[in-house]
Scaffold this active site. Sequence first.
Site, PDB file in Angstrom:
ATOM      1  N   HIS A 378      57.135 116.269 -30.093  1.00 52.06           N
ATOM      2  CA  HIS A 378      58.552 116.661 -30.122  1.00 52.06           C
ATOM      3  C   HIS A 378      59.406 115.837 -31.070  1.00 52.06           C
ATOM      4  O   HIS A 378      60.606 116.093 -31.163  1.00 52.06           O
ATOM      5  CB  HIS A 378      59.155 116.553 -28.722  1.00 52.06           C
ATOM      6  CG  HIS A 378      58.894 117.750 -27.865  1.00 52.06           C
ATOM      7  ND1 HIS A 378      59.677 118.882 -27.899  1.00 52.06           N
ATOM      8  CD2 HIS A 378      57.933 118.001 -26.954  1.00 52.06           C
ATOM      9  CE1 HIS A 378      59.206 119.779 -27.035  1.00 52.06           C
ATOM     10  NE2 HIS A 378      58.145 119.261 -26.454  1.00 52.06           N
ATOM     11  N   LYS A 569      75.212 118.497 -28.296  1.00 46.97           N
ATOM     12  CA  LYS A 569      73.823 118.045 -28.193  1.00 46.97           C
ATOM     13  C   LYS A 569      73.875 116.566 -27.813  1.00 46.97           C
ATOM     14  O   LYS A 569      74.956 115.979 -27.754  1.00 46.97           O
ATOM     15  CB  LYS A 569      73.058 118.254 -29.500  1.00 46.97           C
ATOM     16  CG  LYS A 569      73.775 117.756 -30.744  1.00 46.97           C
ATOM     17  CD  LYS A 569      73.051 118.198 -32.019  1.00 46.97           C
ATOM     18  CE  LYS A 569      73.302 119.642 -32.375  1.00 46.97           C
ATOM     19  NZ  LYS A 569      72.193 120.520 -32.171  1.00 46.97           N
ATOM     20  N   ARG A 570      72.723 115.966 -27.550  1.00 48.30           N
ATOM     21  CA  ARG A 570      72.717 114.544 -27.223  1.00 48.30           C
ATOM     22  C   ARG A 570      73.373 113.754 -28.355  1.00 48.30           C
ATOM     23  O   ARG A 570      73.228 114.093 -29.531  1.00 48.30           O
ATOM     24  CB  ARG A 570      71.282 114.056 -27.030  1.00 48.30           C
ATOM     25  CG  ARG A 570      70.612 114.595 -25.792  1.00 48.30           C
ATOM     26  CD  ARG A 570      71.061 113.919 -24.515  1.00 48.30           C
ATOM     27  NE  ARG A 570      70.398 112.638 -24.329  1.00 48.30           N
ATOM     28  CZ  ARG A 570      70.605 111.838 -23.293  1.00 48.30           C
ATOM     29  NH1 ARG A 570      71.472 112.167 -22.375  1.00 48.30           N
ATOM     30  NH2 ARG A 570      69.966 110.694 -23.187  1.00 48.30           N
ATOM     31  N   LYS A 575      71.678 112.995 -35.243  1.00 45.57           N
ATOM     32  CA  LYS A 575      72.340 114.305 -35.113  1.00 45.57           C
ATOM     33  C   LYS A 575      73.696 114.320 -35.825  1.00 45.57           C
ATOM     34  O   LYS A 575      74.332 115.353 -35.954  1.00 45.57           O
ATOM     35  CB  LYS A 575      72.488 114.678 -33.638  1.00 45.57           C
ATOM     36  CG  LYS A 575      71.119 114.947 -32.973  1.00 45.57           C
ATOM     37  CD  LYS A 575      71.249 115.326 -31.521  1.00 45.57           C
ATOM     38  CE  LYS A 575      69.908 115.498 -30.813  1.00 45.57           C
ATOM     39  NZ  LYS A 575      69.188 116.724 -31.201  1.00 45.57           N
ATOM     40  N   THR A 677      66.733 123.827 -30.545  1.00 50.34           N
ATOM     41  CA  THR A 677      66.831 125.145 -29.909  1.00 50.34           C
ATOM     42  C   THR A 677      68.275 125.529 -29.601  1.00 50.34           C
ATOM     43  O   THR A 677      68.561 126.705 -29.396  1.00 50.34           O
ATOM     44  CB  THR A 677      66.015 125.195 -28.602  1.00 50.34           C
ATOM     45  OG1 THR A 677      66.413 124.108 -27.768  1.00 50.34           O
ATOM     46  CG2 THR A 677      64.537 125.112 -28.874  1.00 50.34           C
ATOM     47  N   LYS A 681      70.438 129.481 -29.477  1.00 53.87           N
ATOM     48  CA  LYS A 681      71.348 130.001 -28.448  1.00 53.87           C
ATOM     49  C   LYS A 681      72.668 130.428 -29.074  1.00 53.87           C
ATOM     50  O   LYS A 681      73.228 131.484 -28.729  1.00 53.87           O
ATOM     51  CB  LYS A 681      71.576 128.921 -27.379  1.00 53.87           C
ATOM     52  CG  LYS A 681      70.320 128.590 -26.589  1.00 53.87           C
ATOM     53  CD  LYS A 681      70.400 127.223 -25.913  1.00 53.87           C
ATOM     54  CE  LYS A 681      69.003 126.784 -25.481  1.00 53.87           C
ATOM     55  NZ  LYS A 681      68.926 125.366 -25.147  1.00 53.87           N
TER      56      LYS A 681
END
Length: 849
Positions: A378, A569-570, A575, A677, A681
């Site tokens: 992952h 997101k986290r 990110k 992911t 969405k």
Amino acid sequence: MSRPLSDQERRKQISIRGIVGAENVAELKRGFNRHLHFTLVKDRNVATPRDYYFALAHTVRDHLVGRWIRTQQYYYERDPKRIYYLSLEFYMGRTLQNTMINLGLQNACDEAVYQLGLDIEELEEIEEDAGLGNGGLGRLAACFLDSMATLGLAAYGYGIRYEYGIFNQKIRNGWQVEEADDWLRHGNPWEKARPEYMLPVHFYGRVEHTANGTKWVDTQVVLALPYDTPVPGYMNNTVNTMRLWSARAPNDFNLRDFNVGDYIQAVLDRNLAENISRVLYPNDNFFEGKELRLKQEYFVVAATLQDIIRRFKASKFGSTESVRTVFDSFPDQVAIQLNDTHPAMAIPELMRIFVDIEKLPWSKAWDITKRTFAYTNHTVLPEALERWPVDLVEKLLPRHLEIIYEINQRHLDHIASLFPNDVDRLRRMSLIEEGGTKRINMAHLCIVGSHAVNGVAKIHSEIVKSEVFRDFAELEPDKFQNKTNGITPRRWLLLCNPGLAELIAEKIGEDYVRDLSQLAKLHEFVDDDLFIREVAKVKQENKVKFALYLEKEYGVKINPSSMFDVHVKRIHEYKRQLMNCLHIITMYNRIKRNPTKLFVPRTVIIGGKAAPGYHMAKMIIKLINAVAQVVNNDPVVGSKLKVIFLENYRVSLAEKVIPATDLSEQISTAGTEASGTGNMKFMLNGALTIGTMDGANVEMAEEAGEENLFIFGMRVEDVAELDKDGYNAQQYYDRLPELKQAVDQIRSGFFSSDEPDLFRDVVDMLFHHDRFKVFADYEAYVKCQEKVSELYLVSARGDREGVCCGRPHNIVGSVPRWGPSAGQGQCLWALQAAAGVISCSRSLCNEMQ
């Protein structure tokens, strides 16, 4: 109290969400009243809203039970190959609405609850999220369970029933504060304890090598109590099982070690054993080598493998007789998927069972083991890869360390036979890392012990093969595969965006709910003005609803016609929430510099949790909130720009924000995001993407056409080139005046006047040790955001000539033009993603003027 549905609403909801029959409604009402009375021991005079939720949940669960038992009977009769998904995380969210949708009961339940004088949405909001995951890895596991049940596969999810899930995030004075997520305090109507299947799990002890084989003795035993949760497929009567283990101390735990006077302390010490399933580790993409975490990882695989072997041996449903005593067919009947390295101890544990207990020869046991396991990687971040200290494994699992050493020796012998005298290759490929503290590389163990290894997006799988595990991929190229992650459309469209789901069903039928490739049929309707307007209307209704939610929860009035620019997101440096923050400051400065200039209004929504020990992530949250405080309270800015930090982002909150989003931010440094992911969405719900060529963005751009995403910034090869030349943040700071201004404001305390040096660590990181190169992509990001605003302006003013606030307008190509114009162009926003507000809104026009 809920209002009755209009005829149009009823007509639109019938096809996807189940037909309302009078007998269904009457039966559901009877079930509701029965459970309120007999299960909850309440009547309507004293019942609370939570009691009503529980009564409804038990009523819906009644409809699962028969299907659940029959599904398991069917699997025993047919004896199919069973899939076991081992994951330390299952980020399930809420269960009630998802179950109603998958059983086709939603409309009947809605009607029954309405007739009982209650509001179903209020009852749904009472349910606690099952937050047994940190982010994408745990949510993927949840989506897989839904999809496997919908496909009718004999699949089981195995994990831990954490008493406390991912922490509840509170924002106090702009800082993240963690609170325990006591999600079970009111009980969980969806689970069924199975004490009859309780199993022993061993720790510590020592190893004896005898003439009759190897024995692991003098161990400390912890019991694994299973709790089963039904996982219904979509409208197919299949109900699979998620089995989560809870740790229990045996009755004699520690009592033997105490004299009678210490009985009380001995009983209190039972908590030491039961702590194993107490709390989820709140770390995403970071390895924390704690003994309790290793206990959790072994606990889940030891209990699960006993269960798998019991089921493999059993003859029929409910039987304890062993009819299979030979394991040759094991890989034909059992597939075990390791969701990242967390359940990697399953490999030596299965070997221990085969060799020590079932007395198989090593070579046969190893062949069966390899053919049984597959491993999903992952992440490529080095700090996320698990490396357990040998000393800790030796203390906790001495027999497993011996087995790992044996696996490694045979593995290295094989490598040495292929590459004689290549000592460096042996060192790189060893399961044991020497130098300093000896550690076991769990990813290497997974690769060596599995027949298939997959990344979770095409670009990620290539990086896994070409960089992270290159030696292994060269040795066994066929072992390495790609399986791009996916999402379940049941939760992420039907449940969270019923209006859009129904519009699509009216045009192309309902089969897309099981097969998303059917959405390609919508290409026929890109020029259908009525359809585009209806889709846009659904988006606007979702935005208005979410704006009301934000106003209620955060006290900030949002312009629902503004662009909803969402980054959830986290919170992690890779990110790049920091780059988003710099863009917010840049937009703020532009408005301040020229308040009368046309500005497309934006509501920037950022949300996510930071690992409690991750200092920089927590500073990023504080900075975002500090910037929001200044921007939201500046009268010059007004409603042109608002910034919201969503508190306690979780599955149930995602279900609210995703359908309302216009722009989805996927801006990780190329080569760092495994898949992402969340982006799927957003796009499924009609948002456009601004992003780098990273993770699944690459394949989505291939599928939808790169021109239909806002792609910017460095590609993987550009990042590699920059690393080779040396990334110098100062160069970008000196060259880009708007970047310099934003950074100087952060550094000088413009956003933290009480503590001018508050964000010094953030600025120092950006200049001196930013692995993710925020400044390098800043200019391209800001320019791309300008294109976003241009296109949003087009879609907001209408994709055909019209009049808005008395001012005629039109578009030529993708450039907005005021005044009458002969040219007419298609609005990409509306036609490709159906995310635009087609009919112009007076409030938006006033903002833009």
